[in-house]
Design an enzyme around this catalytic site. Structure first.
Site, mmCIF file in Angstrom:
data_model
loop_
_atom_site.group_PDB
_atom_site.id
_atom_site.type_symbol
_atom_site.label_atom_id
_atom_site.label_comp_id
_atom_site.label_asym_id
_atom_site.label_seq_id
_atom_site.Cartn_x
_atom_site.Cartn_y
_atom_site.Cartn_z
ATOM 1 C CG HIS A 1 8.249 4.448 -3.336
ATOM 2 N ND1 HIS A 1 8.215 3.568 -4.398
ATOM 3 C CD2 HIS A 1 8.288 3.679 -2.214
ATOM 4 C CE1 HIS A 1 8.238 2.332 -3.944
ATOM 5 N NE2 HIS A 1 8.265 2.373 -2.626
ATOM 6 C CB CYS B 1 -0.930 -0.004 1.198
ATOM 7 S SG CYS B 1 -0.076 0.151 2.794
ATOM 8 N NE ARG C 1 11.794 -3.311 1.192
ATOM 9 C CZ ARG C 1 12.498 -2.486 0.400
ATOM 10 N NH1 ARG C 1 12.810 -1.279 0.797
ATOM 11 N NH2 ARG C 1 12.893 -2.880 -0.785
ATOM 12 C CB ALA D 1 3.730 -0.597 2.537
#
Length: 554
Positions: free
Chosen positions: A205, A67, A101, A70
């Site tokens: 991002h 999403c 991650r 995220a």
């Protein structure tokens, strides 16, 4: 074309027939949409086919995407160790984005801040959803300051925050002003990165890049960069990749001024505008910052890749060529020569066992592109690849940027209007110097996309879903499948080795020369292990009836 169970020797026509067969499972309208995202890479003369990307996943399809939240909190800000990142939302969102991650960091001393082991959340409950959570958020910000005394606090909105209308930016401004009035030097800012806000994590991002650029980049004008100073953008230090890259460049005399955002700090972001060159690893997640820094501060950017031996050497030489110093160019060649014997020894041992084997890669960012270089060095063939959250330029190259239509989802993400800074804009190269470099074959702001580097008898698929992944594995039986955690166990149950390239499982680093050797050994172990041939999923041991749907064409 094939044996009974596996596609072996196939043509473009065979691949197109397979595509049509897979699409028949969808309702007609869905099939028409997926057909534009599911391509046979029939690229000729550098003109790859047009692919549809950065569009919403069809409801009901099990996507591999994440999403917007995220992408913002988990990917971009997650690896930054000295910013307190508060998730304003349910505790599940904060937990979901917490170190999943395997981003690594290395504080310079035991006294330096490292908040990455913590998960900060306002833990919104039903009561907060009904009556509002701004009061709780302000309390959380103050509590975080009292306990940790950080330089900066970042706040991340989740889905319910956008639905009920909590103003995280007003809360951040209010608490920041209160603390500043008390003599506290702290920066507090928010990210409107509600999970549903964009098509995928790519929107997150973009939002993260905008806010870091607006609130942090350029705050430290006192930094004194080294002779050869670069920023490494789009490198997130998964499994320690950034450590390897930094050590390699340091041996050449090249300083990484700041990393966005593996092993990063608030101060690195604040001084990023003082570097002489921006180097982009993950094109999709970070090209926004590179473009804005070039416009405002005059820092040019280039595309690099430190995954794969040839790509690492090429990137090092490209950086040295940019600075144009003979001594630096010679030093880079010396470091490359020092690293090659270990690589050649590893390949001599491993390549006879990996030559001719096959791989599929469906990973976010540029990894589905970059890792093909490593497989190629091992003599392996990439049958199919694609991204979770790419845009068309990540597939077809930046030449198509002018052709991409701005839709409602893209307009949902703020585009900053950036101008040259009156006092700090300083072109690092004159137009004559840039023209000279370009005449020598040097490329600024260039990226040709994934399709140009893939064979014409391969598949390129955007936003792969679970049904398509299962069918591709059944037909091709690749020797290794690379994707993320959501796909891992389903693929393994089909008897295929699966390698996570989002978090590297427990492996890495895979960047640079040493990382390449690590990767060779890991893939050799996976594709040559006999355990996979003994595996049978429960439904293979006890078959069940399957049904088909009949769709009405109206």
């Amino acid at each position: 074309m094939a044996t009974k169970d596996k596609l072996v020797n196939f043509t473009n026509r065979d691949l197109n027939d397979l595509k049509e067969e897979l699409l028949k499972k969808y309702p007609p309208k869905v099939a028409r949409k997926r057909a534009k995202q599911f391509m046979v890479n029939e690229a000729t003369d550098g003109n790859p086919p047009e692919i549809q990307a950065n569009v919403r996943t069809i409801p009901g399809i099990i996507t591999m995407r994440g999403c917007t939240y995220a992408g913002c909190k988990g990917v971009i800000l997650g690896p930054t160790r000295d910013i307190v990142n508060i998730t304003h939302g349910p505790i599940g969102c904060g937990f979901y984005s917490w170190l999943t991650r395997r981003n690594q960091t290395k504080p310079e001393s035991n006294d330096d801040w490292n908040f990455m082991p913590y998960a900060f959340s306002t833990d919104m409950s039903e009561h907060d959803i009904v009556f509002g959570g701004e009061k709780k958020l302000k309390q959380a910000i103050r509590e975080a300051y009292e306990i940790f005394k950080p330089k900066a606090i970042a706040i991340f909105a989740t889905c319910p925050v956008g639905l009920i209308g909590d103003d995280i930016h007003a809360a951040a401004r209010e608490v920041k002003q209160d603390l500043n009035d008390k003599g506290v030097d702290i920066n507090i800012f928010g990210f409107s990165c509600e999970g549903y806000k964009g098509v995928s994590q790519s929107a997150g991002h973009h939002i993260a890049n905008n806010q870091i650029f607006s609130h942090v980049v350029g705050l430290d004008d006192d930094a004194k960069p080294a002779k050869y100073s670069i920023n490494m953008l789009g490198e997130y230090n998964i499994g320690g990749d950034a450590f390897v890259i930094e050590e390699l460049l340091n041996r050449c005399g090249i300083e990484i001024n700041s990393t966005f955002s593996g092993n990063s700090t608030y101060d690195q972001f604040a001084r990023a505008h003082t570097a002489d060159l921006n180097c982009i690893m993950c094109h999709r997640s970070i090209n926004y910052v590179a473009e804005m820094m070039e416009t405002k501060f005059g820092i040019p950017w280039i595309k690099v890749n430190f995954l794969g031996v040839d790509s690492t050497a090429k990137s090092m030489r490209k950086i040295a060529q940019y600075f144009g110093d003979k001594e630096l160019i010679e030093k880079v060649e010396e470091v490359i020569a020092e690293e090659m014997p270990a690589v050649e020894m590893a390949l001599a041992d491993i390549k006879p066992r990996t030559e001719g084997k096959t791989a599929m890669l469906f990973v976010g960012g540029s990894r589905a592109h970059h890792y093909q270089d490593l497989f190629k060095e091992m003599g392996m063939r990439t049958l199919a690849a694609g991204y979770e959250f790419a845009h068309r330029d990540d597939y077809e190259g930046r030449r198509v940027l002018g052709d991409i239509k701005v839709d409602a989802d893209s307009r949902n993400i703020e585009e900053l209007e950036v101008e040259a800074c009156p006092t700090r804009f300083k072109p690092r190269k004159t137009e004559e110097e840039k023209a000279q470099l370009e005449a020598e074959g040097f490329e600024f702001k260039g990226y040709d996309g994934i399709m140009s580097d893939m064979s014409t008898d391969s598949l390129v698929i955007d936003d792969l879903n679970q049904y398509e992944a299962d069918e591709l594995v059944k037909r091709f039986r690749p020797d290794v499948f690379c994707a993320g955690i959501k796909e891992k166990f389903g693929i393994q149950k089909m008897g295929i080795p699966m390698k996570q390239l989002h978090s590297y499982d427990s492996g890495g680093p895979y960047a640079g020369f040493k990382g390449a050797v690590n990767f060779y050994k890991e893939i050799d172990r996976l594709v040559n292990s006999r355990v996979w041939s003994f595996m049978k999923a429960p439904w293979e041991k006890n078959p069940e009836l399957s049904a088909t749907f009949v769709w009405e064409n109206n």
